[in-house]
Motif scaffolding. Structure first.
Motif, PDB file in Angstrom:
ATOM      1  N   ARG A 163       0.795  -1.222   0.000  1.00 15.28           N
ATOM      2  CA  ARG A 163       0.000   0.000   0.000  1.00 15.28           C
ATOM      3  C   ARG A 163       0.833   1.281   0.000  1.00 15.28           C
ATOM      4  NH1 ARG A 163      -4.997   0.205   1.392  1.00 15.28           N
ATOM      5  NH2 ARG A 163      -4.768   1.906   2.901  1.00 15.28           N
ATOM      6  N   TRP A 212      -8.179  -3.819  -1.088  1.00 12.98           N
ATOM      7  CA  TRP A 212      -7.282  -4.123   0.031  1.00 12.98           C
ATOM      8  C   TRP A 212      -8.026  -4.438   1.331  1.00 12.98           C
ATOM      9  CZ3 TRP A 212      -4.366   0.095  -2.630  1.00 12.98           C
ATOM     10  CH2 TRP A 212      -3.096  -0.323  -3.069  1.00 12.98           C
ATOM     11  N   ASP A 272     -10.452   4.201  -7.071  1.00 16.16           N
ATOM     12  CA  ASP A 272     -10.376   4.259  -5.618  1.00 16.16           C
ATOM     13  C   ASP A 272     -11.466   3.443  -4.919  1.00 16.16           C
ATOM     14  OD1 ASP A 272     -11.433   6.175  -3.082  1.00 16.16           O
ATOM     15  OD2 ASP A 272      -9.324   5.625  -3.060  1.00 16.16           O
ATOM     16  N   GLU A 313      -1.756   9.287  -2.746  1.00 17.36           N
ATOM     17  CA  GLU A 313      -3.188   8.976  -2.723  1.00 17.36           C
ATOM     18  C   GLU A 313      -4.057   9.972  -3.490  1.00 17.36           C
ATOM     19  OE1 GLU A 313      -6.415   7.095   0.378  1.00 17.36           O
ATOM     20  OE2 GLU A 313      -4.534   7.915   1.134  1.00 17.36           O
ATOM     21  N   THR A 348     -10.517  -0.264  -4.947  1.00 15.30           N
ATOM     22  CA  THR A 348      -9.266  -0.743  -4.348  1.00 15.30           C
ATOM     23  C   THR A 348      -9.094  -0.393  -2.880  1.00 15.30           C
ATOM     24  OG1 THR A 348      -8.110   1.266  -5.054  1.00 15.30           O
ATOM     25  CG2 THR A 348      -8.059  -0.619  -6.560  1.00 15.30           C
ATOM     26  N   ASP A 349      -9.689   0.728  -2.414  1.00 17.09           N
ATOM     27  CA  ASP A 349      -9.332   1.235  -1.084  1.00 17.09           C
ATOM     28  C   ASP A 349     -10.537   1.550  -0.202  1.00 17.09           C
ATOM     29  OD1 ASP A 349      -7.300   1.881   0.743  1.00 17.09           O
ATOM     30  OD2 ASP A 349      -7.390   4.016   0.239  1.00 17.09           O
ATOM     31  N   ASP A 379       0.728   3.379   6.871  1.00 18.22           N
ATOM     32  CA  ASP A 379      -0.010   4.296   5.997  1.00 18.22           C
ATOM     33  C   ASP A 379       0.241   5.741   6.389  1.00 18.22           C
ATOM     34  OD1 ASP A 379      -1.053   2.081   4.784  1.00 18.22           O
ATOM     35  OD2 ASP A 379      -3.141   2.483   5.297  1.00 18.22           O
ATOM     36  N   TRP A 381       0.643   3.748  -3.074  1.00 24.34           N
ATOM     37  CA  TRP A 381      -0.709   4.314  -3.128  1.00 24.34           C
ATOM     38  C   TRP A 381      -0.862   5.405  -2.078  1.00 24.34           C
ATOM     39  CZ3 TRP A 381      -5.224   3.318  -5.994  1.00 24.34           C
ATOM     40  CH2 TRP A 381      -6.404   3.835  -5.460  1.00 24.34           C
ATOM     41  N   GLU A 382      -0.464   5.119  -0.862  1.00 29.41           N
ATOM     42  CA  GLU A 382      -0.635   6.075   0.234  1.00 29.41           C
ATOM     43  C   GLU A 382       0.239   7.316   0.051  1.00 29.41           C
ATOM     44  OE1 GLU A 382      -2.776   6.102   2.721  1.00 29.41           O
ATOM     45  OE2 GLU A 382      -3.705   4.200   2.183  1.00 29.41           O
TER      46      GLU A 382
END
Length: 383
Positions: A186, A222, A203, A193, A206-207, A297, A189-190
């Motif tokens: 992750r 995720w 988004d 973001e 996936t999140d 994160d 991505w984070e």
């Protein structure tokens, strides 16, 4: 991911506009000038979203927002397909804020969201073609945008191999290996973001967290797999299919990064948005509620915000040296605080082991950085 967010985040808008969000309260009353070129006044209540004008020229637009309702609200400017041009969250009852954006000609909707949920109360607006001399530019900011695009692409490219390993572990039914790869899968991505969220259809797939799903939305991504690994402790055929879909969706994100429109003010606003992500989801433990990998994160969000700031710093430090010094100091403080929880293997302390007092310390550090960071967009506007 913020609860019930279904579209793009602020700082990169796909082929629409760059946005600059200035997070300070206005001391003046936000009244329009005699020639009508002043701010667009937005009056938000628990049942209305009223604008002083619904048509204005392209370019710099200021929304002077007054929340006269009893609920905390949000204000968004949406382009077609609910792509976010600019936004401001957490506008408390009785408060006024200023939202500054660079908006291209086109049709949009302004949405007020009392209670910060749902699609909002919407008003259509028309932004007409600008006239006069073209906007001024700064070569240093042009380079900052180019460098940030490269950074965003590198993060996406680095994410895919780790996600593929994560998915392979799930396919093999190896719960422990999949757990060990969850947080690292992750990071890219984070860190970027707001870029990732700028593609509104990726988004949510996936999140999304379970409590952030829209009506009829299937839970994927995720956090659905996180629950299977930590809460259920088992992997079935559905989870294997979801892992493969996660890889596909993230490869889509990777391929689309070059399409994102990046602006200097948008980068600044995105840095602030990353800190808002920390304060709303990481500090509370909501984001990674099963794995408790929130600090990983958290650190990635801070790293991404700092990268955007460092690229903008040559101009920001010249325009507002006091602000730049404050940001340097606060980034050092929060980075040092996170470093105390980093383990020898690069992972972070499980967030369920972090006490309430320690969480309060984190919250104070985020707030101390967030306040000056909200002023960064104004410091990189070319006048």
């Amino acid at each position: 991911m913020p609860a019930r967010r279904t579209t793009a985040a602020t700082f990169l808008v796909l082929a629409v506009a760059g946005a600059a969000l200035v997070g300070c309260s206005k001391k003046d009353d936000g009244k329009a000038s005699a020639d009508g070129s002043g701010p667009v006044q937005v009056t938000a209540t628990d049942s209305k979203c009223e604008l002083s004008k619904t048509s204005f020229p392209a370019g710099h637009v200021e929304l002077a927002v007054a929340n006269k309702g009893n609920k905390t609200t949000e204000v968004y400017v949406y382009a077609e397909g609910d792509k976010i041009v600019t936004e401001r969250e957490n506008i408390g009852p009785g408060t006024k804020v200023s939202i500054n954006a660079e908006i291209k000609a086109g049709t949009y909707e302004v949405a007020c969201k009392p209670g910060m949920t749902g699609d909002g109360i919407r008003q259509k607006i028309t932004v007409t073609a600008a006239s006069g001399a073209p906007a001024k530019t700064d070569d240093r900011l042009t380079q900052a945008v180019a460098d940030y695009r490269k950074y965003a692409q590198e993060q996406a490219d680095a994410t895919i191999p780790v996600v593929e390993q994560f998915a392979a572990a799930i396919t093999a039914g190896d719960v422990e290996k999949a757990k060990s790869l969850f947080a690292t899968s992750r990071l890219g991505w984070e860190r970027t973001e707001p870029v990732a969220e700028s593609f509104g259809d990726i988004d949510p797939k996936t999140d999304a967290r379970e409590d952030a799903l829209e009506d009829g939305q299937k839970w994927t991504g995720w956090h659905r797999l996180e629950k299977a690994l930590w809460a259920d402790g088992k992997i079935g055929d559905e989870e294997k299919a979801l892992a493969a879909q996660l890889v596909t969706d993230l490869k889509d994100w990777q391929k689309r990064v070059p399409e994102a429109e990046i602006t200097p003010t948008g980068m600044a606003n995105g840095a602030k948005e990353l800190l808002d992500e920390v304060s709303k989801n990481k500090i509370t433990g909501e984001e990674d509620r099963y794995s408790h990998t929130d600090l990983s994160d958290f650190a990635a969000n801070v790293e991404g915000a700092r990268q955007a700031y460092e690229l903008l710093k040559p101009v920001a430090s010249e325009n507002d040296p006091t602000l730049s010094k404050a940001l340097d100091a606060e980034f050092e403080k929060i980075t040092g605080l996170l470093g105390k929880y980093r383990q020898a293997d690069g992972s972070y302390t499980s967030y369920d082991k972090v006490t309430e007092d320690e969480r309060k310390t984190f919250s104070d550090a985020v707030n101390a950085l967030s306040e000056p960071l909200s002023k960064l967009a104004a410091a990189v506007v070319v006048k």
